[in-house]
Design an enzyme around this catalytic site. Sequence first.
Site, PDB file in Angstrom:
ATOM      1  N   HIS A  38      -4.529  -1.569   2.510  1.00  0.00           N
ATOM      2  CA  HIS A  38      -5.562  -1.408   3.642  1.00  0.00           C
ATOM      3  C   HIS A  38      -5.277  -2.640   4.630  1.00  0.00           C
ATOM      4  O   HIS A  38      -6.282  -3.440   4.926  1.00  0.00           O
ATOM      5  CB  HIS A  38      -6.837  -1.883   2.691  1.00  0.00           C
ATOM      6  CG  HIS A  38      -7.378  -0.922   1.515  1.00  0.00           C
ATOM      7  ND1 HIS A  38      -6.940  -0.939   0.244  1.00  0.00           N
ATOM      8  CD2 HIS A  38      -7.737   0.653   1.657  1.00  0.00           C
ATOM      9  CE1 HIS A  38      -7.246   0.206  -0.290  1.00  0.00           C
ATOM     10  NE2 HIS A  38      -7.746   0.974   0.561  1.00  0.00           N
ATOM     11  N   ASP A 190      -8.423  10.228   4.417  1.00  0.00           N
ATOM     12  CA  ASP A 190      -8.016   8.978   3.864  1.00  0.00           C
ATOM     13  C   ASP A 190      -7.273   8.681   2.470  1.00  0.00           C
ATOM     14  O   ASP A 190      -6.686   7.903   2.516  1.00  0.00           O
ATOM     15  CB  ASP A 190      -9.494   8.633   3.075  1.00  0.00           C
ATOM     16  CG  ASP A 190      -9.679   6.999   2.578  1.00  0.00           C
ATOM     17  OD1 ASP A 190      -8.755   6.400   3.089  1.00  0.00           O
ATOM     18  OD2 ASP A 190     -10.746   6.639   1.995  1.00  0.00           O
TER      19      ASP A 190
END
Length: 283
Positions: A38, A190
């Site tokens: 991330h 995503d």
Amino acid sequence: MRIFRRWGLPDLLPVLETPLQLYLVAVEKHYPDSNPYHNKLHACEMTQALHWFLQQCDQVLQLSPLEKFSTLFAGVVHDLGHPGLNNHFLCATRSKLSLTYNDISVLENWHASQAFELLLSRPEFNFTANFPEDMYQEFRALVVQLVLATDMAKHVEILGMWRSSTVAHVDLSDATSRLLALKLLTKCADLANVARPWLLCHEWADRVVAEFRVQGDKEVAAGIPVSPFMGRDADNIAKMQIAFTQFVANPLYESVHKVMPLPEAMQHLAMNLRMWNLANGDM
């Protein structure tokens, strides 16, 4: 910035280009480099995936310039300030963020909040300064809803709504239906690492595992049960990716593909699943 320009969005909307450029530089700095997964690279690859999916589905969706801009912007900020830990950990450890957001979509609420807090923190970042109030509110609402849709706890609910709407022949001329479609495309983007060419897919899987292990170590230190696949002894990456692809990614992409064709992504998804099965000794 180049993606926004490719769509001609700064010319179609009252977007202030210099503040947008400065904002994007600031956003990059707010993604922790310490996160294996991330981080700013993930934000870039997700936004690129969204750009590609919107191109593939442009004729089907017929989005307004503001819808396109809001969707791409949501991709940029969707993991802003990510701590490298998931919602389960934050809630289990009674973190400040979990208390702030009452254990509901903790990270996703945080990312959306950080995006707009940063936007309004300095006048030189506020590329929306010339937006009429109704345009700003629509932009903000779209971004927040798309970022919140990335919470995997909402995955089954959102996918179920999409399947129900497609059975009833979804009308994409309706703004509510288009929002649901954009939520699905945002979710696909995503998770786009599973639908990229094999070498990229494998690299992102390694990054996921590296971040999982950091959380697993912190769970051990906190005296709470180690989450699945996050322990140091969970070394079967192939098994994890097979399960994720079969039970999460495949159903998502297949449902989207029926209405908004994504042929190249579907081919990569199928090939990568075969490769993971080979790596696991199942073929």
